[in-house]
Design a protein around this motif. Structure first.
Motif, PDB file in Angstrom:
ATOM      1  N   SER A 161       0.797  -1.227   0.000  1.00 13.09           N
ATOM      2  CA  SER A 161       0.000   0.000   0.000  1.00 13.09           C
ATOM      3  C   SER A 161       0.830   1.277   0.000  1.00 13.09           C
ATOM      4  O   SER A 161       0.260   2.369  -0.059  1.00 13.09           O
ATOM      5  CB  SER A 161      -0.933   0.020   1.220  1.00 13.09           C
ATOM      6  N   HIS A 162       2.163   1.164   0.067  1.00 14.16           N
ATOM      7  CA  HIS A 162       3.008   2.357   0.133  1.00 14.16           C
ATOM      8  C   HIS A 162       4.270   2.206  -0.720  1.00 14.16           C
ATOM      9  O   HIS A 162       4.705   1.092  -1.013  1.00 14.16           O
ATOM     10  CB  HIS A 162       3.435   2.650   1.578  1.00 14.16           C
ATOM     11  N   VAL A 163       4.826   3.345  -1.079  1.00 16.17           N
ATOM     12  CA  VAL A 163       6.185   3.440  -1.622  1.00 16.17           C
ATOM     13  C   VAL A 163       7.017   4.148  -0.573  1.00 16.17           C
ATOM     14  O   VAL A 163       6.592   5.178  -0.027  1.00 16.17           O
ATOM     15  CB  VAL A 163       6.211   4.240  -2.938  1.00 16.17           C
ATOM     16  N   GLN A 164       8.192   3.589  -0.267  1.00 15.57           N
ATOM     17  CA  GLN A 164       9.030   4.215   0.751  1.00 15.57           C
ATOM     18  C   GLN A 164      10.496   4.222   0.315  1.00 15.57           C
ATOM     19  O   GLN A 164      10.944   3.358  -0.439  1.00 15.57           O
ATOM     20  CB  GLN A 164       8.891   3.496   2.095  1.00 15.57           C
ATOM     21  N   TYR A 165      11.205   5.230   0.818  1.00 13.81           N
ATOM     22  CA  TYR A 165      12.639   5.360   0.593  1.00 13.81           C
ATOM     23  C   TYR A 165      13.332   5.360   1.948  1.00 13.81           C
ATOM     24  O   TYR A 165      12.899   6.084   2.866  1.00 13.81           O
ATOM     25  CB  TYR A 165      12.963   6.668  -0.134  1.00 13.81           C
ATOM     26  N   LEU A 166      14.397   4.580   2.087  1.00 12.37           N
ATOM     27  CA  LEU A 166      15.160   4.493   3.328  1.00 12.37           C
ATOM     28  C   LEU A 166      16.541   5.107   3.141  1.00 12.37           C
ATOM     29  O   LEU A 166      17.104   5.071   2.035  1.00 12.37           O
ATOM     30  CB  LEU A 166      15.323   3.026   3.749  1.00 12.37           C
ATOM     31  N   ASP A 167      17.091   5.624   4.229  1.00 13.75           N
ATOM     32  CA  ASP A 167      18.485   6.065   4.162  1.00 13.75           C
ATOM     33  C   ASP A 167      19.370   5.024   4.839  1.00 13.75           C
ATOM     34  O   ASP A 167      18.913   3.965   5.268  1.00 13.75           O
ATOM     35  CB  ASP A 167      18.668   7.467   4.760  1.00 13.75           C
ATOM     36  N   ARG A 168      20.663   5.329   4.930  1.00 16.44           N
ATOM     37  CA  ARG A 168      21.644   4.350   5.375  1.00 16.44           C
ATOM     38  C   ARG A 168      21.346   3.770   6.754  1.00 16.44           C
ATOM     39  O   ARG A 168      21.563   2.572   6.997  1.00 16.44           O
ATOM     40  CB  ARG A 168      23.056   4.996   5.385  1.00 16.44           C
ATOM     41  N   ASP A 169      20.797   4.569   7.660  1.00 15.32           N
ATOM     42  CA  ASP A 169      20.543   4.056   9.003  1.00 15.32           C
ATOM     43  C   ASP A 169      19.139   3.460   9.146  1.00 15.32           C
ATOM     44  O   ASP A 169      18.742   3.049  10.249  1.00 15.32           O
ATOM     45  CB  ASP A 169      20.785   5.130  10.064  1.00 15.32           C
ATOM     46  N   GLY A 170      18.393   3.420   8.057  1.00 17.68           N
ATOM     47  CA  GLY A 170      17.069   2.810   8.077  1.00 17.68           C
ATOM     48  C   GLY A 170      15.931   3.780   8.282  1.00 17.68           C
ATOM     49  O   GLY A 170      14.763   3.370   8.313  1.00 17.68           O
ATOM     50  N   THR A 171      16.229   5.060   8.403  1.00 18.16           N
ATOM     51  CA  THR A 171      15.181   6.062   8.543  1.00 18.16           C
ATOM     52  C   THR A 171      14.374   6.180   7.249  1.00 18.16           C
ATOM     53  O   THR A 171      14.944   6.160   6.157  1.00 18.16           O
ATOM     54  CB  THR A 171      15.800   7.431   8.883  1.00 18.16           C
ATOM     55  N   VAL A 172      13.067   6.303   7.384  1.00 13.54           N
ATOM     56  CA  VAL A 172      12.219   6.515   6.210  1.00 13.54           C
ATOM     57  C   VAL A 172      12.316   7.990   5.816  1.00 13.54           C
ATOM     58  O   VAL A 172      11.872   8.872   6.559  1.00 13.54           O
ATOM     59  CB  VAL A 172      10.754   6.142   6.500  1.00 13.54           C
ATOM     60  N   VAL A 173      12.909   8.266   4.658  1.00  9.61           N
ATOM     61  CA  VAL A 173      13.103   9.650   4.228  1.00  9.61           C
ATOM     62  C   VAL A 173      11.970  10.128   3.332  1.00  9.61           C
ATOM     63  O   VAL A 173      11.787  11.335   3.140  1.00  9.61           O
ATOM     64  CB  VAL A 173      14.451   9.819   3.511  1.00  9.61           C
ATOM     65  N   HIS A 174      11.196   9.185   2.787  1.00  7.79           N
ATOM     66  CA  HIS A 174      10.015   9.556   1.998  1.00  7.79           C
ATOM     67  C   HIS A 174       9.070   8.370   1.989  1.00  7.79           C
ATOM     68  O   HIS A 174       9.490   7.232   1.829  1.00  7.79           O
ATOM     69  CB  HIS A 174      10.393   9.925   0.561  1.00  7.79           C
TER      70      HIS A 174
END
Length: 396
Positions: free
Chosen positions: A75-88
């Protein structure tokens, strides 16, 4: 009443696009035979497909099979950064299947009586009445209509457009799957309801859940991914494409055949570059494989009573997740043109060709731009709607 009750058709290539074409032609009344170069049933190497409306249209409109039995969804599109934080993260429902699951469902609808394995088409000729396909086995077959759906290495493409040659993109795709049940609970929680991206300089990876061989439920699902990595054309790429047997691949190296040193480096780089959940999937892939990402587009898709569809006509990078949808769209529009021009196959093909050429040109331009932004200019913006999946345009 069938529009072509006494006509015959040959489809060269028994993958998803070819089977879709064969089913639709049979519905028009054609007696259809499919010729597949592979000697055994196709398996798709466990890869995933993002489903789009044209891809699933056969099951939505014509098949007795329930489409819900063939796919997973997020149900979603997500982008993660190096430490696993959802940035979008944004709401966007997508459905997925495994290549094997979808292929087997189409083949079950078509049946195997007129599906011929182990026949490699190497050429064709035609006259005013029939087209004849020649096979390396020495066999030949003739029909009123021939559709080549024989993929990116199509033997027929050169006859349509001698200048249509594969153009290497400058990067390869690492592909693989991991059983969702084999991942840690934390990783499953991060990935289970989203298509997940992780952007790093000059590279990115995307992953999503697909059906496993034994079913759609959480216990059997696989996490499927493609990781785009730059590899310069020339000796470095050539060496990478020599498999463990010493054979050189031009479009892919199969699971279990990629040289161990490249797999080791891939796993090490994933652990260093990616968010923990993403890295866990890549590192735990038992048999990752390589796909050489190239583009090719024929400027012709119709020659008399012979048609070229799918990757045979236009193969492009998978950033828009539209390759399978394009093959299906080619088949559906071809069937429509034949139905509207009953009895005159060359005229139907001539009517069908222009719009499909325009669609392939538009798709190719878009995915080339997407690849440039992610792999070379580092201008891929997660919030940019122009970067969404879609055959006819972003999100379409």
């Amino acid at each position: 009443m069938s529009e072509y009750p006494h006509a015959s058709a040959i489809v060269v290539g028994g993958s998803i696009g070819g089977l879709t074409a064969a089913l639709l032609l049979r519905d028009l009344g054609f007696a259809v035979d499919v010729y597949e170069r592979t000697a055994t049933p196709l398996d798709g190497r466990g890869g995933g497909i993002v489903l789009q409306p044209d891809t699933v249209r056969w099951f939505a409109e014509r098949s007795s099979r329930d489409l819900a039995d063939l796919h997973t969804a997020t149900s979603h599109v997500q982008y993660l950064d190096r430490d696993g934080t959802v940035v979008h993260r944004e709401a966007a429902r997508w459905t997925y299947t495994s290549w094997g699951t979808f292929y087997r469902a189409l083949l079950a609808d078509f049946g195997t009586e007129h599906y011929h394995y182990g026949e490699y088409a190497c050429g064709f000729s035609q006259d005013d009445d029939l087209a004849t396909v020649r096979f390396v086995s020495g066999r030949s077959a003739s029909a009123d209509l021939v559709v080549f759906a024989d993929g990116i290495t199509s033997a027929a493409r050169q006859r349509f457009d001698p200048d249509a040659k594969l153009s290497y993109s400058g990067y390869i795709g690492w592909r693989g799957t991991v059983a969702q049940s084999a991942l840690t609970p934390a990783t499953r929680d991060v990935l289970h309801d989203a298509i997940t991206y992780d952007l790093v300089p000059n590279s990115h990876i995307t992953m999503y859940p697909i059906p496993g061989e034994e079913g759609l439920d959480e216990a059997h699902r696989l996490i499927n991914y493609v990781w785009y990595r730059n590899v310069p054309d020339g000796p470095e790429l050539t060496e990478m494409l020599i498999d463990k047997r010493g054979f050189s691949g031009s479009v892919s190296i199969h699971p279990g055949q990629v040289q161990d040193r490249y797999v080791d480096e891939m796993r090490s780089a994933a652990a260093e570059l990616f968010a923990p959940a993403v890295a866990e999937v890549v590192v735990n892939t038992e048999t990752p494989y390589l796909q050489v990402l190239s583009d090719v587009r024929s400027t012709r898709m119709a020659l008399g009573r012979v048609a070229l569809i799918g990757d045979a006509a236009c193969a492009s990078r998978p950033h828009a997740a539209a390759g399978t949808a394009k093959a299906a769209a080619d088949a559906w529009t071809l069937a429509t043109a034949l139905a509207e021009t009953t009895g005159d196959i060359p005229s139907a093909l001539a009517k069908w060709e222009p719009a499909q050429l325009q669609l392939s040109d538009s798709l190719l331009r878009r995915v080339v731009d997407m690849g440039e932004r992610s792999q070379f200019t580092n201008t891929w913006d997660p919030a940019d709607p122009d970067l969404r999946f879609g055959l006819y345009g972003p999100g379409l």
